[in-house]
Every structure is written in C-alpha cells, then in structure tokens.
Design a protein around this motif. Structure first.
Motif, PDB file in Angstrom:
ATOM      1  N   UNK A  23       0.821  -1.202   0.000  1.00 36.63           N
ATOM      2  CA  UNK A  23       0.000   0.000   0.000  1.00 36.63           C
ATOM      3  C   UNK A  23       0.856   1.253   0.000  1.00 36.63           C
ATOM      4  N   UNK A  24       1.963   1.179   0.696  1.00 35.34           N
ATOM      5  CA  UNK A  24       2.869   2.325   0.758  1.00 35.34           C
ATOM      6  C   UNK A  24       3.367   2.676  -0.641  1.00 35.34           C
ATOM      7  N   UNK A  25       3.737   1.657  -1.431  1.00 36.19           N
ATOM      8  CA  UNK A  25       4.186   1.956  -2.792  1.00 36.19           C
ATOM      9  C   UNK A  25       3.029   2.498  -3.639  1.00 36.19           C
ATOM     10  N   UNK A  26       1.828   1.969  -3.430  1.00 37.93           N
ATOM     11  CA  UNK A  26       0.665   2.453  -4.174  1.00 37.93           C
ATOM     12  C   UNK A  26       0.411   3.930  -3.912  1.00 37.93           C
ATOM     13  N   UNK A  27       0.446   4.315  -2.635  1.00 38.79           N
ATOM     14  CA  UNK A  27       0.246   5.731  -2.301  1.00 38.79           C
ATOM     15  C   UNK A  27       1.366   6.591  -2.862  1.00 38.79           C
ATOM     16  N   UNK A  28       2.608   6.113  -2.734  1.00 42.57           N
ATOM     17  CA  UNK A  28       3.744   6.887  -3.238  1.00 42.57           C
ATOM     18  C   UNK A  28       3.620   7.104  -4.745  1.00 42.57           C
ATOM     19  N   UNK A  29       3.248   6.046  -5.473  1.00 38.33           N
ATOM     20  CA  UNK A  29       3.082   6.179  -6.929  1.00 38.33           C
ATOM     21  C   UNK A  29       2.027   7.229  -7.251  1.00 38.33           C
ATOM     22  N   UNK A  30       0.921   7.208  -6.512  1.00 35.06           N
ATOM     23  CA  UNK A  30      -0.137   8.200  -6.761  1.00 35.06           C
ATOM     24  C   UNK A  30       0.404   9.602  -6.535  1.00 35.06           C
ATOM     25  N   UNK A  31       1.111   9.790  -5.446  1.00 37.24           N
ATOM     26  CA  UNK A  31       1.688  11.104  -5.150  1.00 37.24           C
ATOM     27  C   UNK A  31       2.653  11.533  -6.248  1.00 37.24           C
ATOM     28  N   UNK A  32       3.489  10.595  -6.706  1.00 34.07           N
ATOM     29  CA  UNK A  32       4.493  10.919  -7.727  1.00 34.07           C
ATOM     30  C   UNK A  32       3.842  11.247  -9.074  1.00 34.07           C
ATOM     31  N   UNK A  33       2.731  10.589  -9.386  1.00 38.52           N
ATOM     32  CA  UNK A  33       2.065  10.884 -10.661  1.00 38.52           C
ATOM     33  C   UNK A  33       1.349  12.232 -10.581  1.00 38.52           C
ATOM     34  N   UNK A  34       0.676  12.482  -9.458  1.00 35.03           N
ATOM     35  CA  UNK A  34      -0.131  13.703  -9.362  1.00 35.03           C
ATOM     36  C   UNK A  34       0.719  14.960  -9.158  1.00 35.03           C
ATOM     37  N   UNK A  35       1.878  14.823  -8.509  1.00 29.95           N
ATOM     38  CA  UNK A  35       2.648  16.008  -8.095  1.00 29.95           C
ATOM     39  C   UNK A  35       4.040  16.026  -8.718  1.00 29.95           C
ATOM     40  N   UNK A  36       4.521  17.227  -8.972  1.00 26.12           N
ATOM     41  CA  UNK A  36       5.928  17.398  -9.343  1.00 26.12           C
ATOM     42  C   UNK A  36       6.726  17.781  -8.097  1.00 26.12           C
ATOM     43  N   UNK A  37       8.046  17.743  -8.203  1.00 30.35           N
ATOM     44  CA  UNK A  37       8.881  18.152  -7.075  1.00 30.35           C
ATOM     45  C   UNK A  37       8.541  19.582  -6.680  1.00 30.35           C
ATOM     46  N   UNK A  38       8.408  19.821  -5.380  1.00 35.02           N
ATOM     47  CA  UNK A  38       8.093  21.151  -4.877  1.00 35.02           C
ATOM     48  C   UNK A  38       6.608  21.432  -4.767  1.00 35.02           C
ATOM     49  N   UNK A  39       5.786  20.586  -5.384  1.00 33.57           N
ATOM     50  CA  UNK A  39       4.334  20.755  -5.257  1.00 33.57           C
ATOM     51  C   UNK A  39       3.892  20.352  -3.852  1.00 33.57           C
ATOM     52  N   UNK A  40       2.690  20.775  -3.523  1.00 32.15           N
ATOM     53  CA  UNK A  40       2.168  20.500  -2.192  1.00 32.15           C
ATOM     54  C   UNK A  40       0.958  19.577  -2.265  1.00 32.15           C
ATOM     55  N   UNK A  41       0.892  18.647  -1.323  1.00 28.45           N
ATOM     56  CA  UNK A  41      -0.258  17.730  -1.217  1.00 28.45           C
ATOM     57  C   UNK A  41      -0.894  17.904   0.157  1.00 28.45           C
ATOM     58  N   UNK A  42      -2.206  18.100   0.180  1.00 28.94           N
ATOM     59  CA  UNK A  42      -2.952  18.212   1.427  1.00 28.94           C
ATOM     60  C   UNK A  42      -3.212  16.802   1.954  1.00 28.94           C
TER      61      UNK A  42
END
Ligand SMILES: *Cc1c(COP(=O)(O)O)cnc(C)c1O
Length: 345
Positions: free
Chosen positions: A60-79
């Motif tokens: 699950x950790x890799x699944x969440x990380x992949x989602x974060x990496x696809x949705x965001x670029x470096x320096x972007x913010x996630x709530x």
C-alpha cells in the motif's frame, strides 16, 4: 500454541483456497504485461472500483507513493490528514523520494478533514507559496478509529478538488471495510477520486499486495514509476491468484469482522480499567486507553495477554488497538475480553 492475533488485519494468512490457487496460477513476465493472472486481477479491480485501469503493487505504501508521484511534481504540495498513514507511517517517502511538500490538515474525530480547513489550505498564487496539486483522504481512517468516510463527504472533497483544479487521491487501504460499514457499493466511495489505493493484504486476507486504480493514462504513468522504484515484478501471478480470491470472496464477509469488533467493543465496555473511544466498532477496529488508576504498563499487558493466548499491540503509551479479521472467530473475541478482564481485575 495457536494465538488469537488481534494486532492487525495485516497478520491474515492466506486461506487454503488461496494457497491452492497460488500453486496452480498461470503466470508470465508481468513487466512485459504477460502474466494472465495479474492482468485478470487488474481488470477486476478496476471494474469493481469503477475506474478505467489498475496496477498491482507490492504494498500500500508503494501504491500511495506512486499516486503522489504521478499527481505532483517536485516542490508541489499535497494536502494530507495529520493522522493519515501517508503523513505519519510511510517513512516520509513523499518528501524523501518525491520532493513533495505535505500540507497537514487536522483529522477530525470522525476521520474527516473539515471542508473549510481543506479550502483554507489550498495555496493562493504568490511568489512565496508552494503550488497545491493534490488532496488526499484516508478511508477508513485508521488512527481515528477505523472510521468510514461517507460517499457524500467524499463527493464534497471531490468538488473542492475539481473547483480548484486539484487532483484527488484516496488512501483506501480499507475502502472495502468502509463500503461494508456504510452499506454502499465501493464504486460510490471511489467515484469522486482520480485515484484510489486499496490493500489486498489486510481484511481481504491475501498474503501480499495492493491495487492502485485510476484512468488508463494515470496507470500507465504509475507503471513506469513502479519500475523506477524497483516494483516491477515477474511471475507475480502467484500472488495475484490470491488477490483474485480476495476480490471474489472477501468483501461480502467483512460485515462479520465488523460485527465481531462491535461485540468486542461491547464486551470491553464492561471491563473496568478501560476507556473506550466513542467511534469504536465502526468497522474492524477497537481503540481504547487504560484508565488512570491502572498501574500495569501497556507492555506488561501485552505479555499477560500473550500468556492467555491473545496477541495485542499498543497504539500509544496508554493505548491499544485491536483489529478483527478473517482468522478471528467469536471464541477469539471472548478470549480477548476475558483475558483483559482477568488481567485488570
Ligand atoms: C496499511 C496501510 C497502508 C499501506 O500499507 P502497506 O503496509 O504498505 O501495505 C496505507 N494506508 C493505510 C491507512 C494503511 O492502514
């Protein structure tokens, strides 16, 4: 000794039917997308969640990380929730590996992020600010008591995301528990989100694996990043075979786990020396604290429970979390209640 293991639903071992399916699974090289069992699992997961495509991932950790990496670029913010798994239990992967800045928002007692708090956390355009890209919620919310978040609430978060041009990800490690607790189709809970991660390896009983679901384009990108992270596996149909049984057989029986958690909650309420949360029993988790007059430490109670054949785990210096699952029956629940009553008397 056969222990009743209430530490987590991650302890669930595969059923005999799963082991048989694993032994007989048709396999191929999944990096070539040649594994028929994985392909079948991915089609099924996408269709059950109402999304275009899905990807089998090791955790699950890799699944969440992949989602974060696809949705965001470096320096972007996630709530993210301040009590979310992404924020506190994934080793900071989003920032360490993705350069993504977390914007924690307080998780309310009911597991939600207040809609006004989400709105207020979206950055305005300003040279000083990061760029908000993504909203993440967790369903069920683990630390808040395994509480399910409703389809209505999820739709409201989805609307905020849409109105502000943001992506929306659900850490749905236990989204099937949420669907069972709310008595809704899991599709309804997933519909407002761009991506959802859920675990096969918890209440759904598979030994290993999680699914990431979303659009075809999102999954293609996630597949590339999964390879980058070293998560491209080969004849992994042996694991997907168990996952298929998870999806076919397990969502329909989660109500039994929830009923047992409720019985566990009711039983523990009668035990003097425990302070139970108010949200308890909403899915498969029961959280409680030791009353102030109890002199025993959490560690001592864990040892005493083990002597009585029950494994439990701490959730804080004076706090426990007990989790029901496939391998816990009514006798196991009774044993846990009697054990704690005996130790604390
Ligand atoms: C378990 C869990 C995950 C991911 O788990 P893995 O152990 O990496 O498979 C993510 N979110 C929540 C809420 C979880 O409980």
């Amino acid at each position: 000794m056969e222990y009743i293991d209430l530490r987590s639903d991650t302890v669930t071992k595969p059923t005999p039917e799963m082991r048989e399916a694993m032994a007989e699974a048709e396999v191929g090289d999944d990096v070539y997308m040649d594994d028929p069992t994985v392909n079948k699992l991915q089609v099924k997961a996408a269709s059950m969640l109402g999304k275009e495509d899905s990807l089998f991932v090791p955790s699950g950790t890799m699944g969440n990380l992949l989602a974060l990496l696809v949705h965001c670029k470096r320096g972007d913010e996630a709530i993210v929730g301040d009590k979310s798994h992404i924020y506190i239990n994934e080793a900071g992967g989003m920032s360490a590996l993705g350069g993504i800045h977390p914007r924690p928002v307080i998780n309310q007692r009911d597991g939600t992020l207040a809609l006004d708090d989400i709105r207020a956390s979206i950055q305005t355009e300003d040279v000083h600010h990061t760029i908000t890209r993504l909203i993440c919620i967790e369903n069920t919310q683990n630390v808040c008591g395994g509480v399910p978040l409703s389809a209505e609430y999820t739709a409201q978060v989805g609307k905020i995301a849409k109105d502000n041009g943001l992506s929306f990800h659900i850490d749905g490690a236990r989204i099937f528990n949420a669907a069972a607790a709310l008595n809704v189709d899991v599709k309804e809970l997933a519909a407002p989100a761009d991506s959802v991660m859920f675990c096969l390896s918890k209440g759904l009983v598979a030994p290993v694996g999680s699914m990431l679901v979303g659009t075809r384009k999102f999954i293609a990108r996630a597949r590339h990043l999964r390879k980058m992270l070293g998560g491209g596996m080969r004849q992994v149909g042996v694991l997907a075979a168990a996952g298929l049984i998870s999806l076919e057989k397990m969502p329909g029986r989660l109500g039994q786990d929830h009923a047992r958690a409720k019985n566990l909650f009711e039983g523990l309420k009668q035990v003097k020396g425990l302070k139970l949360d108010a949200t308890e029993g909403s899915s498969n988790m029961v959280y409680f604290d030791l009353a102030d007059h109890i002199r025993l430490t959490v560690d001592e109670i864990i040892v005493e429970m083990k002597k009585r054949g029950v494994l439990v785990d701490w959730a804080g210096p004076r706090r426990f979390r007990l989790v029901t699952h496939y391998w816990v029956d009514d006798t196991g629940v009774d044993k846990a209640i009697k054990g704690l009553a005996d130790i604390l008397k």
